[in-house]
Design an enzyme around this catalytic site. Structure first.
Site, PDB file in Angstrom:
ATOM      1  N   SER A 123       0.814  -1.217   0.000  1.00  0.00           N
ATOM      2  CA  SER A 123       0.000   0.000   0.000  1.00  0.00           C
ATOM      3  C   SER A 123       0.844   1.263   0.000  1.00  0.00           C
ATOM      4  CB  SER A 123      -0.931   0.003   1.209  1.00  0.00           C
ATOM      5  OG  SER A 123      -0.180  -0.135   2.386  1.00  0.00           O
ATOM      6  N   HIS A 144      -2.259  -2.851  -6.240  1.00  0.00           N
ATOM      7  CA  HIS A 144      -2.750  -2.438  -4.923  1.00  0.00           C
ATOM      8  C   HIS A 144      -4.280  -2.518  -4.922  1.00  0.00           C
ATOM      9  CE1 HIS A 144      -3.232   1.109  -1.899  1.00  0.00           C
ATOM     10  NE2 HIS A 144      -3.352  -0.037  -1.293  1.00  0.00           N
ATOM     11  N   GLU A 156      -5.050  -0.201  -7.952  1.00  0.00           N
ATOM     12  CA  GLU A 156      -4.000   0.765  -8.309  1.00  0.00           C
ATOM     13  C   GLU A 156      -2.801   0.001  -8.863  1.00  0.00           C
ATOM     14  OE1 GLU A 156      -2.782   4.778  -6.275  1.00  0.00           O
ATOM     15  OE2 GLU A 156      -2.491   3.117  -4.898  1.00  0.00           O
ATOM     16  N   ASN A 194      -3.089   6.185  -1.103  1.00  0.00           N
ATOM     17  CA  ASN A 194      -2.736   6.387   0.307  1.00  0.00           C
ATOM     18  C   ASN A 194      -2.018   7.703   0.558  1.00  0.00           C
ATOM     19  OD1 ASN A 194      -4.040   4.247   1.453  1.00  0.00           O
ATOM     20  ND2 ASN A 194      -2.368   2.820   1.035  1.00  0.00           N
TER      21      ASN A 194
HETATM   22  N1  3HC Z   1     -17.262  -9.482   0.983  1.00  0.00           N
HETATM   23  C1  3HC Z   1     -16.599  -8.912   1.994  1.00  0.00           C
HETATM   24  N2  3HC Z   1     -17.052  -7.842   2.669  1.00  0.00           N
HETATM   25  C2  3HC Z   1     -18.213  -7.302   2.275  1.00  0.00           C
HETATM   26  C3  3HC Z   1     -18.963  -7.859   1.237  1.00  0.00           C
HETATM   27  C4  3HC Z   1     -18.454  -9.004   0.584  1.00  0.00           C
HETATM   28  N3  3HC Z   1     -19.104  -9.647  -0.370  1.00  0.00           N
HETATM   29  N4  3HC Z   1     -20.059  -7.114   1.057  1.00  0.00           N
HETATM   30  C5  3HC Z   1     -20.021  -6.143   1.984  1.00  0.00           C
HETATM   31  N5  3HC Z   1     -18.869  -6.214   2.699  1.00  0.00           N
HETATM   32  C6  3HC Z   1     -18.618  -5.556   3.965  1.00  0.00           C
HETATM   33  C7  3HC Z   1     -18.335  -4.180   4.321  1.00  0.00           C
HETATM   34  O1  3HC Z   1     -17.032  -3.871   4.563  1.00  0.00           O
HETATM   35  C8  3HC Z   1     -19.112  -4.069   5.655  1.00  0.00           C
HETATM   36  O2  3HC Z   1     -18.578  -4.905   6.682  1.00  0.00           O
HETATM   37  P1  3HC Z   1     -19.344  -5.310   8.060  1.00  0.00           P
HETATM   38  O3  3HC Z   1     -20.617  -6.027   7.746  1.00  0.00           O
HETATM   39  O4  3HC Z   1     -18.391  -6.215   8.724  1.00  0.00           O
HETATM   40  O5  3HC Z   1     -19.601  -4.025   8.799  1.00  0.00           O
HETATM   41  C9  3HC Z   1     -20.378  -4.605   5.290  1.00  0.00           C
HETATM   42  O6  3HC Z   1     -19.924  -5.691   4.471  1.00  0.00           O
HETATM   43  C10 3HC Z   1     -21.332  -3.644   4.738  1.00  0.00           C
HETATM   44  O7  3HC Z   1     -22.077  -4.347   3.916  1.00  0.00           O
HETATM   45  P2  3HC Z   1     -23.147  -3.658   2.958  1.00  0.00           P
HETATM   46  O8  3HC Z   1     -23.770  -4.751   2.176  1.00  0.00           O
HETATM   47  O9  3HC Z   1     -24.025  -2.786   3.787  1.00  0.00           O
HETATM   48  O10 3HC Z   1     -22.224  -2.859   1.993  1.00  0.00           O
HETATM   49  P3  3HC Z   1     -22.328  -1.337   1.605  1.00  0.00           P
HETATM   50  O11 3HC Z   1     -23.192  -1.231   0.437  1.00  0.00           O
HETATM   51  O12 3HC Z   1     -22.593  -0.512   2.804  1.00  0.00           O
HETATM   52  O13 3HC Z   1     -20.840  -1.078   1.129  1.00  0.00           O
HETATM   53  C11 3HC Z   1     -18.541  -0.693   1.386  1.00  0.00           C
HETATM   54  C12 3HC Z   1     -19.785  -1.355   1.976  1.00  0.00           C
HETATM   55  C13 3HC Z   1     -18.360  -1.129  -0.060  1.00  0.00           C
HETATM   56  C14 3HC Z   1     -17.381  -1.145   2.206  1.00  0.00           C
HETATM   57  C15 3HC Z   1     -18.755   0.863   1.389  1.00  0.00           C
HETATM   58  O14 3HC Z   1     -19.097   1.273   2.681  1.00  0.00           O
HETATM   59  C16 3HC Z   1     -17.509   1.595   0.958  1.00  0.00           C
HETATM   60  O15 3HC Z   1     -17.241   1.727  -0.208  1.00  0.00           O
HETATM   61  N6  3HC Z   1     -16.705   2.053   1.941  1.00  0.00           N
HETATM   62  C17 3HC Z   1     -15.419   2.670   1.661  1.00  0.00           C
HETATM   63  C18 3HC Z   1     -14.400   1.578   1.535  1.00  0.00           C
HETATM   64  C19 3HC Z   1     -13.055   2.095   1.104  1.00  0.00           C
HETATM   65  O16 3HC Z   1     -12.832   3.286   0.938  1.00  0.00           O
HETATM   66  N7  3HC Z   1     -12.136   1.156   0.907  1.00  0.00           N
HETATM   67  C20 3HC Z   1     -10.776   1.508   0.537  1.00  0.00           C
HETATM   68  C21 3HC Z   1      -9.986   1.647   1.777  1.00  0.00           C
HETATM   69  S1  3HC Z   1      -8.359   2.141   1.418  1.00  0.00           S
HETATM   70  C22 3HC Z   1      -7.566   0.744   1.020  1.00  0.00           C
HETATM   71  O17 3HC Z   1      -8.101  -0.351   1.039  1.00  0.00           O
HETATM   72  C23 3HC Z   1      -6.129   0.890   0.703  1.00  0.00           C
HETATM   73  C24 3HC Z   1      -5.272   0.270   1.774  1.00  0.00           C
HETATM   74  O18 3HC Z   1      -3.953   0.285   1.298  1.00  0.00           O
HETATM   75  C25 3HC Z   1      -5.333   0.996   3.110  1.00  0.00           C
END
Ligand code: 3HC
Length: 286
Positions: A123, A144, A156, A194
């Protein structure tokens, strides 16, 4: 170099959140997968996470039960490093420590066949430095993925100093074959995502710590006010505060003071409050 048309088996190193997510999307999209981790319990947890995630897609009618079962059958979980010798393309997703990644790449270089592309899911770390642990730096590229991998559309693509252009093309094609869309970044600390996301999160944490607003108002302010799906504190919990701290520290080291991690992130990591995965971060989870 092994072209994408020759890729049948994808190797994934690391069965954690990112590794099992990558293994899952590869299997769903028809690849055989060898997912390797160092301990049996990590591999088992990775397989369980894949099954859980697939069942969400089945519940939402986005996959049939047969498709989910077939995807699980395509993933071979193992602790045996040599099992990666059958891979036609490998994605590494182990912890974000340069020494560990370099050791993994030296091992992959030894075990994998000539011409096999080696991608890293790092990352923030340098692709060029990771690639230098191998005798095939031209075949090393950054892929990424975003968390949660099965849901997030973007990948990415990071181009190292020595990455061959044909490898960049293959990496784009591979990501697309997983149903993802890519953007390209140079091998500079934090790449695009990031480099921009971590200061955003740290600033959200500082705003909370300095009493600008309640944490839920900071998150609501950013979700309602700028149309992002999660506010900074919620997103930090989702990513894992330890991951945020690690990435921020690397950026701070490489790019200076404007990347200093927020004090409260560090204090929470020290206290073991890592976000969703530990049940508590800025918020509490069941
Ligand atoms: N498999 C795994 N996890 C899943 C999933 C699937 N099939 N479907 C949903 N999720 C997860 C979500 O993370 C969340 O987890 P939780 O139940 O444990 O709380 C939950 O399931 C939410 O489910 P929903 O069906 O309600 O999903 P949403 O429509 O609310 O979307 C999301 C969830 C896609 C995570 C949305 O909230 C989102 O886009 N959030 C932003 C995520 C983001 O920005 N990710 C990038 C982070 S940065 C990164 O990864 C880079 C690294 O280097 C740090």
């Amino acid at each position: 170099m092994r072209e994408l048309s020759e890729v049948e088996t994808v190797g994934v190193v690391g069965a954690g959140t990112m590794g099992n997510g990558i293994a899952q999307v590869a299997a769903v999209n028809g690849y055989d997968v060898v997912m390797r981790d160092v301990e049996e319990s990590f591999v088992d947890r990775g397989m369980e996470a894949i099954e859980d995630s697939l069942s969400r897609f089945v519940r939402k009618d986005e996959l049939s039960q047969q498709e989910a079962d077939a995807a699980v059958d395509r993933v071979y979980g193992t602790t045996d490093l040599d099992a990666l010798s059958t891979a036609d393309l490998v994605v590494e997703a182990v912890i974000e420590e340069m020494d560990v990644k370099r050791d993994v790449f030296a091992d992959l270089d030894r075990v994998c066949e000539e011409g096999v592309v080696l991608a890293t899911n790092t990352s923030t770390l340098s692709i060029t430095t990771i690639a230098a642990a191998t005798d095939r730096p031209e075949l090393v590229v950054g892929l990424h993925f975003m968390n949660p991998v099965p849901v997030m559309k973007g990948v990415e693509l990071v181009v190292g100093e020595k990455t061959d252009e044909a490898v960049v093309d293959t990496a784009h094609e591979f990501a697309e074959s997983l149903g993802k869309e890519t953007w390209e970044a140079d091998d500079k600390p934090g790449f695009v995502t990031n480099r921009i996301l971590m200061p955003w999160i740290n600033e959200g944490v500082r705003a909370y710590d300095e009493g600008v607003a309640a944490k839920s108002d900071i998150d609501r302010g950013m979700t309602l006010g700028t149309n992002v799906p999660m506010g900074p504190l919620e997103l930090a919990d989702h990513i894992g505060l330890d991951v945020v701290l690690d990435a921020s520290e690397t950026l701070h080291e490489e790019l200076g003071d404007r990347y200093k991690p927020a004090y409260l992130v560090k204090r929470k990591v020290d206290a073991g409050d890592l976000g969703k995965k530990s049940g508590k971060g800025f918020y509490e989870y069941d």
